[in-house]
Design a protein around this motif. Structure first.
Motif, PDB file in Angstrom:
ATOM      1  N   ASN A  92      32.537 -50.694 -68.622  1.00  0.00           N
ATOM      2  CA  ASN A  92      32.697 -49.537 -69.220  1.00  0.00           C
ATOM      3  C   ASN A  92      34.149 -49.020 -69.275  1.00  0.00           C
ATOM      4  O   ASN A  92      34.011 -47.252 -69.180  1.00  0.00           O
ATOM      5  N   LYS A  93      35.528 -49.168 -69.067  1.00  0.00           N
ATOM      6  CA  LYS A  93      36.368 -48.735 -69.072  1.00  0.00           C
ATOM      7  C   LYS A  93      36.489 -48.891 -71.240  1.00  0.00           C
ATOM      8  O   LYS A  93      37.261 -47.305 -71.024  1.00  0.00           O
ATOM      9  N   TYR A  94      36.435 -49.073 -71.754  1.00  0.00           N
ATOM     10  CA  TYR A  94      37.072 -48.863 -73.089  1.00  0.00           C
ATOM     11  C   TYR A  94      35.400 -48.540 -74.225  1.00  0.00           C
ATOM     12  O   TYR A  94      34.543 -48.624 -73.666  1.00  0.00           O
ATOM     13  N   GLU A  95      35.758 -47.731 -74.405  1.00  0.00           N
ATOM     14  CA  GLU A  95      35.136 -46.395 -76.215  1.00  0.00           C
ATOM     15  C   GLU A  95      35.066 -47.448 -77.436  1.00  0.00           C
ATOM     16  O   GLU A  95      36.378 -46.234 -76.865  1.00  0.00           O
ATOM     17  N   ILE A  96      34.599 -47.403 -77.781  1.00  0.00           N
ATOM     18  CA  ILE A  96      35.119 -48.546 -78.778  1.00  0.00           C
ATOM     19  C   ILE A  96      34.349 -47.640 -80.116  1.00  0.00           C
ATOM     20  O   ILE A  96      32.731 -48.092 -80.148  1.00  0.00           O
ATOM     21  N   LEU A 110      43.944 -56.607 -87.929  1.00  0.00           N
ATOM     22  CA  LEU A 110      43.396 -55.784 -87.411  1.00  0.00           C
ATOM     23  C   LEU A 110      42.509 -56.194 -85.594  1.00  0.00           C
ATOM     24  O   LEU A 110      42.991 -55.446 -85.169  1.00  0.00           O
ATOM     25  N   GLN A 111      43.011 -57.123 -85.223  1.00  0.00           N
ATOM     26  CA  GLN A 111      42.901 -57.694 -83.768  1.00  0.00           C
ATOM     27  C   GLN A 111      43.908 -57.149 -83.214  1.00  0.00           C
ATOM     28  O   GLN A 111      43.170 -56.756 -82.352  1.00  0.00           O
ATOM     29  N   VAL A 112      44.734 -57.289 -83.500  1.00  0.00           N
ATOM     30  CA  VAL A 112      45.998 -57.343 -83.324  1.00  0.00           C
ATOM     31  C   VAL A 112      46.143 -55.865 -82.427  1.00  0.00           C
ATOM     32  O   VAL A 112      47.047 -55.131 -82.279  1.00  0.00           O
ATOM     33  N   LEU A 113      45.742 -54.299 -83.501  1.00  0.00           N
ATOM     34  CA  LEU A 113      45.935 -53.340 -83.301  1.00  0.00           C
ATOM     35  C   LEU A 113      45.260 -52.955 -82.337  1.00  0.00           C
ATOM     36  O   LEU A 113      45.608 -52.021 -81.664  1.00  0.00           O
ATOM     37  N   VAL A 114      43.805 -53.726 -82.536  1.00  0.00           N
ATOM     38  CA  VAL A 114      43.049 -53.054 -81.756  1.00  0.00           C
ATOM     39  C   VAL A 114      43.257 -53.631 -80.445  1.00  0.00           C
ATOM     40  O   VAL A 114      44.004 -53.145 -79.073  1.00  0.00           O
ATOM     41  N   GLU A 115      43.974 -54.862 -80.044  1.00  0.00           N
ATOM     42  CA  GLU A 115      44.446 -55.783 -78.904  1.00  0.00           C
ATOM     43  C   GLU A 115      45.882 -54.595 -78.326  1.00  0.00           C
ATOM     44  O   GLU A 115      45.612 -54.315 -76.967  1.00  0.00           O
ATOM     45  N   ASN A 116      46.492 -54.492 -79.282  1.00  0.00           N
ATOM     46  CA  ASN A 116      47.858 -53.391 -79.143  1.00  0.00           C
ATOM     47  C   ASN A 116      47.099 -52.285 -78.276  1.00  0.00           C
ATOM     48  O   ASN A 116      48.325 -52.303 -77.928  1.00  0.00           O
ATOM     49  N   ILE A 138      44.395 -51.322 -76.679  1.00  0.00           N
ATOM     50  CA  ILE A 138      43.595 -51.614 -75.497  1.00  0.00           C
ATOM     51  C   ILE A 138      44.568 -52.186 -74.273  1.00  0.00           C
ATOM     52  O   ILE A 138      44.779 -51.679 -73.490  1.00  0.00           O
ATOM     53  N   ARG A 139      46.429 -52.923 -74.467  1.00  0.00           N
ATOM     54  CA  ARG A 139      46.861 -53.382 -73.495  1.00  0.00           C
ATOM     55  C   ARG A 139      48.074 -51.771 -73.659  1.00  0.00           C
ATOM     56  O   ARG A 139      48.226 -52.379 -72.488  1.00  0.00           O
ATOM     57  N   HIS A 140      48.701 -51.168 -74.830  1.00  0.00           N
ATOM     58  CA  HIS A 140      49.628 -50.612 -73.896  1.00  0.00           C
ATOM     59  C   HIS A 140      49.444 -49.024 -74.246  1.00  0.00           C
ATOM     60  O   HIS A 140      50.169 -48.469 -73.931  1.00  0.00           O
ATOM     61  N   ALA A 141      48.842 -48.711 -74.891  1.00  0.00           N
ATOM     62  CA  ALA A 141      47.438 -47.060 -74.972  1.00  0.00           C
ATOM     63  C   ALA A 141      47.792 -45.992 -73.469  1.00  0.00           C
ATOM     64  O   ALA A 141      47.528 -44.659 -74.395  1.00  0.00           O
ATOM     65  N   PHE A 142      46.490 -46.972 -73.206  1.00  0.00           N
ATOM     66  CA  PHE A 142      45.912 -45.741 -71.959  1.00  0.00           C
ATOM     67  C   PHE A 142      47.280 -46.334 -70.627  1.00  0.00           C
ATOM     68  O   PHE A 142      47.375 -47.320 -70.156  1.00  0.00           O
ATOM     69  N   PRO A 143      47.571 -44.907 -69.941  1.00  0.00           N
ATOM     70  CA  PRO A 143      47.883 -45.242 -68.333  1.00  0.00           C
ATOM     71  C   PRO A 143      46.522 -45.798 -67.654  1.00  0.00           C
ATOM     72  O   PRO A 143      45.568 -45.750 -67.653  1.00  0.00           O
ATOM     73  N   ARG A 144      46.820 -46.733 -66.414  1.00  0.00           N
ATOM     74  CA  ARG A 144      45.951 -47.311 -65.473  1.00  0.00           C
ATOM     75  C   ARG A 144      44.806 -45.961 -64.948  1.00  0.00           C
ATOM     76  O   ARG A 144      43.828 -46.383 -64.986  1.00  0.00           O
ATOM     77  N   VAL A 147      39.046 -46.204 -78.955  1.00  0.00           N
ATOM     78  CA  VAL A 147      40.076 -46.257 -79.791  1.00  0.00           C
ATOM     79  C   VAL A 147      38.660 -46.148 -80.784  1.00  0.00           C
ATOM     80  O   VAL A 147      37.948 -46.703 -81.177  1.00  0.00           O
ATOM     81  N   GLU A 148      39.272 -45.614 -81.990  1.00  0.00           N
ATOM     82  CA  GLU A 148      38.665 -46.457 -83.511  1.00  0.00           C
ATOM     83  C   GLU A 148      39.133 -46.874 -84.409  1.00  0.00           C
ATOM     84  O   GLU A 148      40.666 -46.402 -84.614  1.00  0.00           O
ATOM     85  N   VAL A 149      38.551 -47.367 -85.393  1.00  0.00           N
ATOM     86  CA  VAL A 149      38.571 -47.759 -86.119  1.00  0.00           C
ATOM     87  C   VAL A 149      38.426 -47.329 -87.494  1.00  0.00           C
ATOM     88  O   VAL A 149      36.396 -46.946 -87.655  1.00  0.00           O
ATOM     89  N   TYR A 150      38.779 -47.320 -88.592  1.00  0.00           N
ATOM     90  CA  TYR A 150      38.590 -46.457 -89.383  1.00  0.00           C
ATOM     91  C   TYR A 150      39.190 -47.474 -90.272  1.00  0.00           C
ATOM     92  O   TYR A 150      40.199 -47.870 -90.992  1.00  0.00           O
ATOM     93  N   ILE A 151      37.785 -47.719 -91.948  1.00  0.00           N
ATOM     94  CA  ILE A 151      38.279 -48.615 -92.672  1.00  0.00           C
ATOM     95  C   ILE A 151      37.274 -48.378 -93.523  1.00  0.00           C
ATOM     96  O   ILE A 151      36.270 -48.532 -93.763  1.00  0.00           O
ATOM     97  N   GLU A 152      38.329 -47.430 -95.200  1.00  0.00           N
ATOM     98  CA  GLU A 152      37.844 -47.048 -96.418  1.00  0.00           C
ATOM     99  C   GLU A 152      38.024 -47.201 -97.560  1.00  0.00           C
ATOM    100  O   GLU A 152      39.008 -47.910 -97.235  1.00  0.00           O
ATOM    101  N   THR A 153      37.947 -47.309 -98.581  1.00  0.00           N
ATOM    102  CA  THR A 153      38.512 -47.378 -99.308  1.00  0.00           C
ATOM    103  C   THR A 153      38.419 -46.031-100.776  1.00  0.00           C
ATOM    104  O   THR A 153      37.998 -45.054-100.264  1.00  0.00           O
TER     105      THR A 153
END
Length: 583
Positions: free
Chosen positions: A455-459, A477-483, A485-491, A498-504
């Motif tokens: 319940n900590k992260y909402e994707i 894409l996996q590394v950007l999502v992991e990056n 989760i690991r670095h963006a949020f203070p404790r 985290v939001e992922v957008y992919i479109e053409t």
């Protein structure tokens, strides 16, 4: 009344002993856990009906005020009745099997009781059917609310059902005076014995089921613990040194009499009994090993002849041999030996099978790392080196903890871990992969990470339809999502999104990963992607590698873009390429 109570305790003892023996059979436990389908319900109806029928045959005949203690009742006098534990079998069927099973047991038990005859034959038949239906619905409702039927609850239901039977005898049996005399004699002994018997019967079944679940959880934990310690060695490949270390670990944790590992030609390591002739660097010796290498199937032996060891004084009399595979090819064997065939139980077999599968995955991982050294694409090699090691141990620790709390969830996470590493291995050998494969990698990573931090992260993912076959570099894409989760949020941040957008658009694919974290300061932002940025949490090479790979594959026009107005958004645009049929 006391005399009747003692005789009924003897009768219920027979049923409890039968229940104890039945609970130790694997088939009964399987059907009790998985009752879906008519086959499972039919088996439970048969088993619990058999209990009730045995109760009818072993009942105590009551004629007026006279108690007749016979070994087996095949026919009841028209003026007599029976004191028995029939309702207990019906009740257990209903509580454990549900309404359908309860009704089935009630009908069969009731019909059999009716065919025996006696003054209360009809009353007992009616009470059996009614008890089956009632306990079925009571058990169904109780399990929905409390999940598991407790022995205390079963005892209360048994008392209630036996009381109901007494009321039905008073209502239907004729004449009423005789029915009242009968109930005054049998009511208290039957209520006490059936209630107590229900408690003991369910306690035995639940104790054995719980013991089996605990054993499986312990075995799973042991497999993961062994896998954790053997991983650094198997990453070196199937060598004599790595196999000797692995064999020592398995021997120490499993308590087997000997452990061997081989390749397709010779013994690489042997630890324990038989070391005088199961010598490393020599031939495989046993015919059983040759057969496993040939068929790729797990095999076991419970005699020295079946092992087919050529040494006449070999102390090892039982073994289980598992194939070690890599990319579908058998490359060696893992052998666990025992001096006594009794040591090779089903528990050891399941442990060995689990180890063989995990070791095969570890060997594939090791092979992939060795091959990665030969890849010309330096960016993929560097990224692969940083993704694999740090994540595995966190995942294994999480799954190990879940083994004691939720075995089913631990099993699902193991599957996700397998998908995660399979994606790693496949991606390390390809420059471009379909978006669907990269998303599998992302979902596997998120499943494991969210298990660590519930319940900590909402994707949220906003992906245009029809893009499954679009190609993009692996791990991006996996590394950007992991990056994120690991670095963006203070404790202390509670709502981490985290939001992922992919479109053409036109002939391009637009990819963006956005978070609502603390953002990036201006000084660090200028360095991101242009050079490794060292920090307490890592080397900071991930974004630098991604940018270099994008430049190498699509030219310098394709690069990483950063937006830090609200949190951090990292995006890039690449030309549309579709998966070819042969990929």
């Amino acid at each position: 009344m006391i005399h009747l109570l003692i005789m009924m305790v003897e009768r219920v003892g027979v049923i409890v002993i039968l229940g104890f023996l039945l609970a130790h059979t694997k088939v009964f436990r399987q059907f009790l856990r998985k009752q879906q389908g008519y086959k499972g319900k039919a088996v439970l109806i048969f088993i619990f009906s058999l209990f009730s029928i045995i109760s009818n045959y072993t009942g105590i005949e009551i004629q007026g005020t006279i108690i007749r203690n016979e070994d087996l009742l095949l026919k009841v006098d028209p003026s007599s009745s029976i004191a028995n534990t029939r309702i207990m079998g019906v009740e257990m069927g209903g509580l454990l099997g549900g309404p359908f099973v309860g009704l089935g047991v009630g009908i069969l038990a009731g019909v059999h009781r009716f065919m025996l005859g006696g003054s209360t034959a009809f009353s007992c038949a009616v009470s059996s059917v009614l008890a089956g239906v009632l306990t079925g619905y009571i058990g169904y409702a109780y399990r929905k609310k409390h999940r598991t039927i407790t022995p205390r609850f079963a005892a209360l239901v048994g008392i209630a059902m036996e009381t109901l039977q007494m009321l039905i005898i008073l209502l239907f049996a004729k004449p009423f005076d005789s029915a009242w005399t009968l109930v005054s004699i049998i009511a208290i002994p039957m209520i006490i014995v059936n209630g107590t018997g229900s408690y003991i019967f369910l306690s035995i079944i639940q104790s054995i089921l719980r013991q089996e679940e605990q054993m499986r959880a312990l075995q799973t934990h042991k497999v993961l613990l062994i896998a954790d310690q053997t991983l650094p060695h198997f990453r070196q490949g199937l060598t004599s040194e790595s196999c000797e270390n692995v064999a020592n670990i398995i021997h120490r944790f499993t308590g087997t009499d000997a452990v061997s590992l081989t390749d397709t030609h010779k013994i690489l390591a042997h630890v324990g009994e038989g070391i005088d002739h199961h010598v490393p660097s020599h031939s495989l010796i046993t015919g059983l090993s040759h057969e496993v290498l040939k068929t790729g199937k797990i095999m076991k032996a419970k005699s020295r002849e079946q092992i087919d060891c050529q040494h006449k004084d070999c102390p090892l009399h039982a073994a289980i041999v598992m194939p070690l595979t890599s990319h579908g090819t058998t490359i060696g064997t893992l052998k666990m030996y025992f001096k006594d065939a009794s040591g090779l139980s089903r528990v050891e077999e399941e442990l060995a099978e689990g180890l063989a599968k995990l070791f095969s995955t570890q060997l594939e991982l090791g092979e992939a790392e060795l091959r990665s050294k030969l890849l010309k694409d330096a960016e993929i090699k560097a990224l692969q080196a940083q993704v694999n090691p740090h994540f595995l141990f966190n995942a294994i620790n999480t799954i190990s903890a879940l083994c004691r709390q939720d075995v089913e969830k631990a099993r699902k996470l193991l599957l996700q871990l397998s998908i995660y590493f399979r994606s790693n291995l496949q991606g390390a050998r390809q420059l471009l992969i379909p978006l669907s494969k990269e998303l599998d990698h992302v979902h596997a990573y998120l499943s494991l990470e969210q298990a660590r931090f519930p319940n900590k992260y909402e994707i949220d993912m906003y992906i245009e339809e029809g893009l499954d076959d679009v190609l993009l570099p692996p791990f991006i894409l996996q590394v950007l999502v992991e990056n994120a989760i690991r670095h963006a949020f203070p404790r202390k941040q509670k709502h981490c999104r985290v939001e992922v957008y992919i479109e053409t658009k036109d002939k391009y694919v637009y990819v963006k990963v956005k978070d609502n974290g603390q953002g990036i300061d201006t000084k660090r932002l200028q360095m991101l992607g242009n050079q490794p940025v060292f920090s307490e949490k890592g080397t900071g090479t991930a974004l630098y590698n991604i940018k270099q790979r994008l430049h190498g594959l699509f030219g310098k026009e394709t690069t990483l873009e950063f937006d830090v107005t609200e949190g951090t958004a990292i995006s890039f645009v690449i030309p549309i390429e579709l998966k070819s049929e042969g990929m």
